[in-house]
Design a protein around this motif. Structure first.
Motif, PDB file in Angstrom:
ATOM      1  N   UNK A  64       1.089  -0.952   0.086  1.00 43.79           N
ATOM      2  CA  UNK A  64      -0.341  -0.176   0.047  1.00 43.79           C
ATOM      3  C   UNK A  64       1.350   0.926  -0.119  1.00 43.79           C
ATOM      4  N   UNK A  65       0.292   1.973  -1.235  1.00 48.60           N
ATOM      5  CA  UNK A  65       1.415   3.836  -0.868  1.00 48.60           C
ATOM      6  C   UNK A  65       1.238   4.004   0.424  1.00 48.60           C
ATOM      7  N   UNK A  66       2.599   4.879   0.523  1.00 52.52           N
ATOM      8  CA  UNK A  66       2.789   5.406   1.581  1.00 52.52           C
ATOM      9  C   UNK A  66       2.105   6.911   1.429  1.00 52.52           C
ATOM     10  N   UNK A  67       1.515   7.610   2.522  1.00 51.10           N
ATOM     11  CA  UNK A  67       0.878   8.636   2.688  1.00 51.10           C
ATOM     12  C   UNK A  67       1.119   9.451   4.279  1.00 51.10           C
ATOM     13  N   UNK A  68       1.960  10.477   4.427  1.00 51.74           N
ATOM     14  CA  UNK A  68       2.643  10.645   3.685  1.00 51.74           C
ATOM     15  C   UNK A  68       3.768   9.583   2.854  1.00 51.74           C
ATOM     16  N   UNK A  69       4.903  10.278   2.205  1.00 53.75           N
ATOM     17  CA  UNK A  69       6.323   9.278   2.027  1.00 53.75           C
ATOM     18  C   UNK A  69       6.884   9.179   3.185  1.00 53.75           C
ATOM     19  N   UNK A  70       7.903   7.970   3.802  1.00 45.72           N
ATOM     20  CA  UNK A  70       8.799   8.413   4.192  1.00 45.72           C
ATOM     21  C   UNK A  70       9.752   8.646   3.988  1.00 45.72           C
ATOM     22  N   UNK A  71      11.019   9.401   4.859  1.00 48.11           N
ATOM     23  CA  UNK A  71      11.874   9.973   4.413  1.00 48.11           C
ATOM     24  C   UNK A  71      12.510   9.040   4.395  1.00 48.11           C
ATOM     25  N   UNK A  73      15.370   7.159   5.445  1.00 44.13           N
ATOM     26  CA  UNK A  73      16.466   6.992   6.602  1.00 44.13           C
ATOM     27  C   UNK A  73      15.381   6.433   7.537  1.00 44.13           C
ATOM     28  N   UNK A  74      13.937   5.842   6.936  1.00 41.33           N
ATOM     29  CA  UNK A  74      13.272   4.472   7.360  1.00 41.33           C
ATOM     30  C   UNK A  74      12.674   3.796   6.103  1.00 41.33           C
TER      31      UNK A  74
ATOM     32  N   UNK B 189       6.839  16.141   8.987  1.00 45.60           N
ATOM     33  CA  UNK B 189       8.239  15.774   8.836  1.00 45.60           C
ATOM     34  C   UNK B 189       9.487  16.249   9.419  1.00 45.60           C
ATOM     35  N   UNK B 265       4.203   3.346   8.994  1.00 44.28           N
ATOM     36  CA  UNK B 265       2.770   4.125   8.508  1.00 44.28           C
ATOM     37  C   UNK B 265       2.811   2.645   8.018  1.00 44.28           C
ATOM     38  N   UNK B 283      -1.080   3.485   3.120  1.00 46.21           N
ATOM     39  CA  UNK B 283      -0.354   3.305   4.414  1.00 46.21           C
ATOM     40  C   UNK B 283      -0.018   4.600   5.321  1.00 46.21           C
TER      41      UNK B 283
END
Lengths: 76, 472
Positions: A64-71, A73-74, B189, B265, B283
């Motif tokens: 599943x798409x991450x919302x928001x995107x993960x930085x 480093x994760x 963020x 997530x 996620x």
């Protein structure tokens, strides 16, 4: 343990019982996080009658798409 | 006049005949959502609803459709309930110009009455229920979520109060949708880049000024609390959280303190959204709740969202239109008359403007596309003359019918940004946008036969005002 009507895992557990004893229970599936109440219509509670368009395949969940995107480093 | 708290507003709604209490027993599903959706179908002047006899609960109370009509929106601003929509728009714009109104700080609040820090179970504390049949669970979708800028924590204006959908995902666990365009996503963020959790407070059951301000597309450094004060015409009252430096609406019914977990997530959704479509499963971040407070016998305020129009559309109609109006006036102060961006949160917007010369209205339309809200919305902008009321759709349709020439007046700009929830966007978040110029051509644009517009009998406006007073 209860069967999740959406992803059909057998791991759903009771998370709440009605303050008036015996009226209903609320279950949650730890796999797809689906939540439902025991007295909802069968189109919600019965795996065979649950709307097929909203079924979840546990194998798809990690994609599943991450919302928001993960930085970065994760991201493993 | 400010409302002291949520109960004060409900009392006013009741006094004004704008609150319907449902004493008959209802089931949590599907009754409460079904009744609320049905209420929305009865028109634009419907009352709020208070359910106080819910199957399986002893003393739960659920309030729905609280701002789900124009009379209730007028009462939010303490205006007479039959205030015409366009008058509500201009009064909101006048108060918007009073920003910022300093806040009033308090030491204690009614929600301190009951405090829970052990064995928190949100399913037991709140009478949660499903809204739409495809929803992945029980949601909280009308609460104020408060967070601070970690790089500039002393900046009061950068503290954000926003309304985000949250799925209850465990006894002390919520999923949240902070889409990248939202202010809280900036705070998240910052936290994730530091590897720290982000403190958050969630306030449920608030008087309507903060709900309105929290749903207004303000600039990043503008305080929703100072805007709520401007809207209500009195300083807004806030009280400090115990686990963080966050400020909380004083009049809240229920407050949850917790933290957004850095780097997490988890599967969330689907959820029936304001676009009239489900969002799909994605996620999204997770909030862990560490402390709960609430008033004795709290009222759970919830919001039905689904196929428009529902309460959401009344709640975010005028407060979306006014910032767009103000930003367009910055560019064209003598021409812009009014803006109606009430359709699906402004995916369609109608602008009324004077024209200085041929082609001017198209420039106004394109300016709307580049406002902060326009970057994510304004897929279709209709521009009408200054004597067309953009809130009067029959007038707008008349303008489109008679003033617009498809060869000259339909402008399509390809591949612009839009919110990803727009189901027509492809790829998600990208769409063509269109400006329809439905204004009368002016020189050097001399086409058409517009030299004999119809006038009205003398004194129609005087009569209109008189009739309105007679009918009040």
């Amino acid at each position: 343990m209860h069967t999740c009507p959406r992803c059909e895992s057998k791991k759903a557990e009771v998370v709440s019982k009605s303050p008036v004893e015996g009226a209903w229970e609320v279950y949650m599936c730890p796999v797809c996080i689906f939540t439902w109440r025991s007295i909802e219509p069968e189109t919600i509670t019965n795996p065979e009658k649950y709307n097929r368009a909203f079924k979840v395949n546990p194998a798809d969940i990690p994609f599943a798409e991450n919302v928001p995107a993960l930085p970065a480093k994760y991201i493993k | 006049m400010a409302y002291k708290d949520f109960r004060d507003f409900l009392a006013t709604l009741e006094k004004e005949g704008q609150l319907l209490t449902i004493n008959d027993e209802v089931k949590p599903e599907p009754d409460i959502a079904a009744a609320t959706k049905a209420m929305s179908k009865l028109g634009a002047e419907t009352p709020a609803m208070l359910f106080d006899n819910i199957y399986g609960y002893n003393d739960a109370k659920v309030a729905m459709n609280v701002m789900g009509s124009w009379p209730n929106h007028a009462l939010m601003m303490s205006l007479p309930k039959n205030t015409p929509l366009k008058d509500q728009f201009f009064e909101f714009a006048r108060r918007y110009d009073q920003f910022p109104m300093p806040v009033q700080r308090e030491e204690t609040a009614p929600f301190h009455e009951v405090e829970i820090t052990e064995n928190i179970n949100l399913f037991d504390i709140l009478p949660l229920f499903r809204l739409n049949q495809g929803d992945g669970g029980f949601y909280i979708d009308k609460a104020c979520v408060i967070s601070r800028d970690l790089d500039d924590p002393e900046h009061f204006g950068k503290q954000n109060v926003g309304i985000y959908r949250m799925q209850v995902k465990g006894k002390d666990r919520l999923g949240i949708q902070p889409v990248p365009q939202h202010d809280i996503a900036i705070h998240l963020r910052q936290a994730e880049e530091r590897g720290e959790n982000l403190p958050v407070v969630i306030a449920l059951g608030n008087e309507p000024a903060i709900t309105t301000a929290a749903a207004t597309p303000l600039h990043y450094d503008q305080s929703e609390y100072e805007m709520a004060g401007a809207i209500q015409g009195e300083p807004y009252r806030i009280v400090k959280a115990k686990d963080s430096d966050l400020d909380i609406p004083w009049g809240a019914e229920v407050v949850l303190e917790g933290e957004l977990l850095a780097g997490v997530r988890e599967f969330e959704g689907p959820f029936g959204e304001f676009t009239g479509h489900y969002s799909g499963g994605r996620s999204m971040p997770v909030i862990k709740i560490n402390r709960v407070y609430h008033r004795q016998n709290p009222i759970f305020e919830h919001l039905y969202i689904g196929m428009p129009w529902t309460e959401t559309d009344y709640m975010i109609g005028i407060n979306t239109s006014v910032p767009l109006y103000q930003q367009l006036k910055e560019a064209f102060p003598n021409e812009i008359q009014a803006v109606n961006a009430m359709y699906t949160h402004g995916l369609v917007a109608i602008i009324s403007t004077k024209r200085r010369y041929g082609g001017f209205a198209k420039a106004v339309g394109m300016r709307a596309l580049t406002t902060p809200h326009g970057l994510g919305y304004c897929k279709l902008v209709i521009v009408v003359d200054e004597d067309v009321d953009p809130f009067n759709l029959p007038q707008v349709m008349w303008a489109l019918s008679t003033k617009m020439h498809p060869k000259h007046d339909a402008v399509i700009i390809p591949d612009l940004s839009v919110l990803a929830l727009d189901p027509g966007s492809s790829p998600s978040g990208i769409t063509h946008k269109m400006v329809l110029d439905a204004t009368t051509p002016v020189a050097p644009e001399t086409r058409g036969h517009y030299s004999q517009p119809l006038d009205s009998p003398l004194n129609v406006e005087k009569w209109e005002q008189r009739l309105r007073e007679l009918l009040r």
